[in-house]
Design an enzyme around this catalytic site. Sequence first.
Site, PDB file in Angstrom:
ATOM      1  N   CYS A 150     -12.308   6.742   2.149  1.00 31.65           N
ATOM      2  CA  CYS A 150     -12.120   7.227   0.777  1.00 31.65           C
ATOM      3  C   CYS A 150     -12.988   8.441   0.452  1.00 31.65           C
ATOM      4  O   CYS A 150     -12.756   9.098  -0.564  1.00 31.65           O
ATOM      5  CB  CYS A 150     -12.406   6.108  -0.212  1.00 31.65           C
ATOM      6  SG  CYS A 150     -11.306   4.678  -0.014  1.00 31.65           S
ATOM      7  N   HIS A 298     -13.489   9.291  -7.021  1.00 33.60           N
ATOM      8  CA  HIS A 298     -12.503   8.563  -6.242  1.00 33.60           C
ATOM      9  C   HIS A 298     -11.920   7.460  -7.106  1.00 33.60           C
ATOM     10  O   HIS A 298     -12.644   6.695  -7.756  1.00 33.60           O
ATOM     11  CB  HIS A 298     -13.160   7.994  -4.986  1.00 33.60           C
ATOM     12  CG  HIS A 298     -12.362   6.941  -4.301  1.00 33.60           C
ATOM     13  ND1 HIS A 298     -11.050   7.125  -3.943  1.00 33.60           N
ATOM     14  CD2 HIS A 298     -12.694   5.670  -3.919  1.00 33.60           C
ATOM     15  CE1 HIS A 298     -10.597   6.022  -3.363  1.00 33.60           C
ATOM     16  NE2 HIS A 298     -11.580   5.133  -3.339  1.00 33.60           N
ATOM     17  N   ASN A 328      -5.624   2.764  -5.739  1.00 36.72           N
ATOM     18  CA  ASN A 328      -6.572   3.417  -4.831  1.00 36.72           C
ATOM     19  C   ASN A 328      -5.791   4.010  -3.656  1.00 36.72           C
ATOM     20  O   ASN A 328      -5.330   3.283  -2.786  1.00 36.72           O
ATOM     21  CB  ASN A 328      -7.591   2.384  -4.351  1.00 36.72           C
ATOM     22  CG  ASN A 328      -8.619   2.969  -3.400  1.00 36.72           C
ATOM     23  OD1 ASN A 328      -8.470   4.071  -2.887  1.00 36.72           O
ATOM     24  ND2 ASN A 328      -9.677   2.209  -3.148  1.00 36.72           N
TER      25      ASN A 328
END
Length: 372
Positions: A150, A298, A328
Site C-alpha cells: 500500500c 492511503h 482499500n
Amino acid sequence: MKIYLSSIALLFAGASAFSPGPSTASRCSTELMVTSGKMNCRPIGIGSAVPETIITNVDLESVVETNDEWIQSRTGIAQRRVLTGDDSLRSLGSKAARQALDMAGLSAEDLDMIICATSSPDDMFGDATAIAAEIGCTKNTVAFDLTAACSGFLLGTVTAGQFLSCPGTSTKNVLVVGADALSRWVDWDDRNTCILFGDGAGAMLITNEGDGESGLLGFSAHSNGEGYGDLNCLYNGDPRPVSTPGGDTILSSGKFQKIEMNGQEVYKFATREVPRVLQEALEAAEMTVDDIDHLLLHQANIRIMEIVAKRLGIPFEKVITNLSSYGNTSAASIPLALDEAVRSGQVKKGDVIACAGFGAGLTWGSAIMRWG
C-alpha cells in the site's frame, strides 16, 4: 523486472548524489528511514481506472456474517470494485496511464520511464513492460515494477523524483502507475478482510521540463520488517516430488495463501506512525501544517484518516477521500483519489498536498507535492 524495497533503500541511501535537496538515510534496529528535500520535478497529469463490477456491503451480507452499518461505521467503506472473468489489472493500468498522458498533453513516445507499483500483477514477473507496450511506448522507455504494497505508489513517486532530479539526467518524463487487484488474494470467507479491499489503478505523470516550480517538495520513508507478520500474503507452495537419481527431490509447486492481517496492530501502527512521517516530510520541505491545502492518505480506513488529521491539527474538510466508493485499493488508492479530486476541481494548480502511504512490510512514507 521488479525493484524491491531493499533496492529502493540503496537508491535513497545515496540520494545526496541524485538530488539537489538535502537527503539523509539512517538505520535504527530493524527500521530504515530516508528523507529528502525539494526535487526538481512536478506532477502534471493524473488518471485512474476501476473495474465495472461493484460489490456493495449489502451484497456481502449474503457472503459472510456482516451488515452495511457494521462495515461503514468501522471502516467508512460502502462498496468496492472487483475484477471478474477475463478482466486484467494490466488493462486498468493502461487506461489510467492514457488518461494521465492526455491531461499532461504528452504521448507515450514522450515517456522515458514507467514505474508500476503493484503487489498483485497479472504476470509474476511484472506488468510495467506490458503496460508500456500497450500504450505505445518506444523501446527507449525503461519500465519496471516496484513492490511495496500500500506504500508502493508513494515510494514509486519518490523513486521517479530521484531519477528526474539526478544531476545530468537524461530522464524527462516518468509515469508512475499504482495498480492492485487484492480481491484475488482475499479470503472471501473472512469477514475481517473481505470487506476491506477493492481493485483499481491510478497513474501520475511527473516531469522535470518547463519553467514550473518544483512539485516534489520533500519526503520521508520508513520500513520495519519486524512488523511483516501483521499484514502479509505468504508463499504456501505444495510439495512436488521430482524423480532424480538416488531418490525423489521434493520441490515446491508455487502457490500463495490468502491475505492475513492483524487489524488492531495495523490500526495502531498507522495512527502512530503516519502523523510522525508527515511531520518529517513537512520538515524536509521546510513547511508546516499551515501550508497544506489538502491531506491525502492511503485509503484504508476512515477512522485512521480522522485520527491522523486530528493529531496534525488539520480540519477534516482538507482530507481527500473516496474510500466509501472503492475500499482499500492498495497502491492504487492515492492516485485514484487524487485523480477524482483534480478532475472535480477540488485540487487546483499550485495546491500543496501532503500524501502518506502505509501498509505491509511494514512500510510507510510521506511526500509533500505541489500540483501542476
